[in-house]
Design a protein around this motif. Structure first.
Motif, mmCIF file in Angstrom:
data_model
loop_
_atom_site.group_PDB
_atom_site.id
_atom_site.type_symbol
_atom_site.label_atom_id
_atom_site.label_comp_id
_atom_site.label_asym_id
_atom_site.label_seq_id
_atom_site.Cartn_x
_atom_site.Cartn_y
_atom_site.Cartn_z
ATOM 1 N N PRO A 290 0.824 -1.211 0.000
ATOM 2 C CA PRO A 290 0.000 0.000 0.000
ATOM 3 C C PRO A 290 0.860 1.263 0.000
ATOM 4 N N VAL A 291 0.244 2.350 -0.435
ATOM 5 C CA VAL A 291 0.929 3.640 -0.518
ATOM 6 C C VAL A 291 1.535 4.034 0.817
ATOM 7 N N THR A 292 0.813 3.814 1.900
ATOM 8 C CA THR A 292 1.288 4.243 3.216
ATOM 9 C C THR A 292 2.587 3.551 3.613
ATOM 10 N N GLN A 293 2.805 2.347 3.131
ATOM 11 C CA GLN A 293 4.042 1.624 3.429
ATOM 12 C C GLN A 293 5.171 2.026 2.489
ATOM 13 N N ARG A 294 4.849 2.270 1.235
ATOM 14 C CA ARG A 294 5.888 2.583 0.251
ATOM 15 C C ARG A 294 6.391 4.014 0.351
ATOM 16 N N PHE A 295 5.527 4.927 0.777
ATOM 17 C CA PHE A 295 5.882 6.341 0.751
ATOM 18 C C PHE A 295 5.526 7.032 2.066
ATOM 19 N N PRO A 296 6.308 6.813 3.118
ATOM 20 C CA PRO A 296 6.015 7.466 4.394
ATOM 21 C C PRO A 296 6.101 8.990 4.322
ATOM 22 N N GLN A 297 6.768 9.532 3.288
ATOM 23 C CA GLN A 297 6.857 10.994 3.134
ATOM 24 C C GLN A 297 5.495 11.633 2.896
ATOM 25 N N LEU A 298 4.515 10.813 2.519
ATOM 26 C CA LEU A 298 3.174 11.334 2.248
ATOM 27 C C LEU A 298 2.294 11.376 3.487
ATOM 28 N N LEU A 299 2.717 10.727 4.543
ATOM 29 C CA LEU A 299 1.848 10.582 5.708
ATOM 30 C C LEU A 299 1.706 11.894 6.470
ATOM 31 N N PRO A 300 0.486 12.242 6.844
ATOM 32 C CA PRO A 300 0.307 13.393 7.742
ATOM 33 C C PRO A 300 0.799 13.043 9.137
ATOM 34 N N ALA B 258 -10.082 15.579 9.336
ATOM 35 C CA ALA B 258 -10.237 16.180 8.009
ATOM 36 C C ALA B 258 -8.968 16.007 7.188
ATOM 37 N N VAL B 259 -7.809 16.187 7.814
ATOM 38 C CA VAL B 259 -6.536 16.008 7.111
ATOM 39 C C VAL B 259 -6.361 14.541 6.718
ATOM 40 N N GLN B 260 -6.690 13.631 7.615
ATOM 41 C CA GLN B 260 -6.579 12.198 7.304
ATOM 42 C C GLN B 260 -7.492 11.830 6.133
ATOM 43 N N ALA B 261 -8.710 12.398 6.135
ATOM 44 C CA ALA B 261 -9.635 12.152 5.028
ATOM 45 C C ALA B 261 -9.101 12.759 3.736
ATOM 46 N N GLY B 262 -8.432 13.910 3.849
ATOM 47 C CA GLY B 262 -7.838 14.534 2.677
ATOM 48 C C GLY B 262 -6.718 13.709 2.081
ATOM 49 N N PHE B 263 -5.981 12.996 2.932
ATOM 50 C CA PHE B 263 -4.927 12.103 2.444
ATOM 51 C C PHE B 263 -5.527 10.998 1.572
ATOM 52 N N VAL B 264 -6.687 10.504 1.965
ATOM 53 C CA VAL B 264 -7.378 9.488 1.154
ATOM 54 C C VAL B 264 -7.733 10.071 -0.213
ATOM 55 N N GLN B 265 -8.237 11.316 -0.230
ATOM 56 C CA GLN B 265 -8.592 11.952 -1.499
ATOM 57 C C GLN B 265 -7.354 12.220 -2.348
ATOM 58 N N TYR B 266 -6.248 12.560 -1.709
ATOM 59 C CA TYR B 266 -4.998 12.769 -2.443
ATOM 60 C C TYR B 266 -4.599 11.482 -3.176
ATOM 61 N N GLN B 267 -4.657 10.360 -2.472
ATOM 62 C CA GLN B 267 -4.281 9.085 -3.095
ATOM 63 C C GLN B 267 -5.192 8.749 -4.277
ATOM 64 N N ALA C 36 -12.611 20.130 0.391
ATOM 65 C CA ALA C 36 -12.132 20.846 1.575
ATOM 66 C C ALA C 36 -11.118 19.998 2.344
ATOM 67 N N ASN C 37 -11.390 18.687 2.456
ATOM 68 C CA ASN C 37 -10.456 17.793 3.140
ATOM 69 C C ASN C 37 -9.123 17.705 2.391
ATOM 70 N N LEU C 38 -9.207 17.630 1.061
ATOM 71 C CA LEU C 38 -7.988 17.574 0.256
ATOM 72 C C LEU C 38 -7.139 18.825 0.466
ATOM 73 N N LEU C 39 -7.781 19.986 0.483
ATOM 74 C CA LEU C 39 -7.050 21.230 0.701
ATOM 75 C C LEU C 39 -6.452 21.273 2.108
ATOM 76 N N ASP C 40 -7.174 20.709 3.091
ATOM 77 C CA ASP C 40 -6.636 20.633 4.452
ATOM 78 C C ASP C 40 -5.370 19.775 4.474
ATOM 79 N N TYR C 41 -5.390 18.662 3.749
ATOM 80 C CA TYR C 41 -4.209 17.791 3.683
ATOM 81 C C TYR C 41 -3.036 18.509 3.025
ATOM 82 N N LEU C 42 -3.282 19.168 1.895
ATOM 83 C CA LEU C 42 -2.197 19.871 1.206
ATOM 84 C C LEU C 42 -1.614 20.968 2.091
ATOM 85 N N SER C 43 -2.487 21.725 2.753
ATOM 86 C CA SER C 43 -2.017 22.789 3.642
ATOM 87 C C SER C 43 -1.193 22.211 4.788
ATOM 88 N N HIS C 44 -1.651 21.101 5.332
ATOM 89 C CA HIS C 44 -0.926 20.429 6.411
ATOM 90 C C HIS C 44 0.458 19.993 5.933
#
Length: 270
Positions: free
Chosen positions: A159-169, A176-185, A253-261
């Motif tokens: 999974p993405v979370t294992q291959r790319f820890p640089q993406l993790l919030p 909201a940020v966690q949900a935005g990470f899902v939308q980013y993927q 909105a969640n995606l933007l929260d993730y990017l801002s984070h």
């Protein structure tokens, strides 16, 4: 024969030759397998299907196709797939909807060299030689980024979370940020990297050197995501728009929260 006619003839012959030589690579944890267009068109489960409102062609289309599940030998619903296109597009997908026989159904459409598909626009190729298409995509919330065309390779990966820890919030990031990470993927990762992390080679990095939340003021980033050409109108623009049917107000909105984070979690590209 004039030069223009000769060029058109050569391009036609090259395209025809490319289709005949096309191969799809499967890397599913049991070695690498290559299947030619001819082999896939002759697959025992190949059939003609109709796709309503095709994402790439923007109309109903008919394809000769094989159920994707028929090609995923040994893959389990809990596994993770990556679908690589020849142009560097890299779609990430849970195996569960790809294997499903109910709800959304995934098909590998195969372009027949004897009956080539329409081009995707002036000066553009077709969606072939291989194209992942979906019937009833809404049942599994399949978005346009899960319709890779000019498909070259299907891989089973961690999974993405294992291959790319640089993406993790951060661990204490808001829901909201966690949900935005899902939308980013789901909606961004097929084209973009972030902090240098990802396999796509299609679009720019979304955090290095600058995150779009750092240079889009007001509601311009929202407007850009909804309709990129409304802000930057140019013929070579490839980013699609994400209307509310594809990305709800809350999801955006969640995606933007993730990017801002993530703007506060930059890591150097090695």
């Amino acid at each position: 024969m004039n030069k223009r006619t000769l060029c058109i003839t050569l391009l036609t012959l090259l395209s025809f030759s490319h289709l005949h030589a096309a191969e799809l690579t499967l890397e599913l944890g049991n070695g690498s397998q290559r299947l030619s267009s001819a082999q896939l068109l002759a697959h025992p489960q190949a059939q003609t299907i109709e796709i309503s409102d095709d994402v790439s062609y923007k109309r109903n289309m008919h394809y000769r196709a094989v159920p994707l599940a028929a090609l995923l030998e040994g893959v389990q619903p809990g596994d993770h797939l990556q679908l690589l296109a020849s142009d560097g597009f890299a779609a990430e997908l849970s195996a569960a909807p790809a294997l499903s026989q109910t709800g959304s159904q995934a098909w590998l459409a195969i372009e027949d060299p004897e009956q080539p598909w329409p081009t995707l626009g002036n000066g553009k190729p077709s969606a072939g030689p291989f194209y992942l298409v979906w019937q009833n995509p809404g049942a599994s919330q399949i978005g346009p980024e899960q319709w890779p065309f000019q498909l070259a390779t299907i891989r089973k990966l961690a999974p993405v979370t294992q291959r790319f820890p640089q993406l993790l919030p951060a661990a204490d990031a808001s829901p909201a940020v966690q949900a935005g990470f899902v939308q980013y993927q789901k909606n961004c990762m097929a084209c973009h990297r972030l902090n240098g992390a990802g396999d796509s080679q299609f679009g720019p990095d979304l955090n290095i050197p600058h995150n779009p939340t750092e240079y889009f003021s007001g509601d311009f980033l929202t407007r850009y995501i909804r309709d990129p050409q409304s802000l930057r109108r140019w013929p070579q623009g490839k980013m699609p728009g994400f209307n509310e049917a594809l990305l709800s107000r809350t999801e955006l909105a969640n995606l933007l929260d993730y990017l801002s984070h993530m703007a506060g979690r930059k890591t150097a590209i090695e």
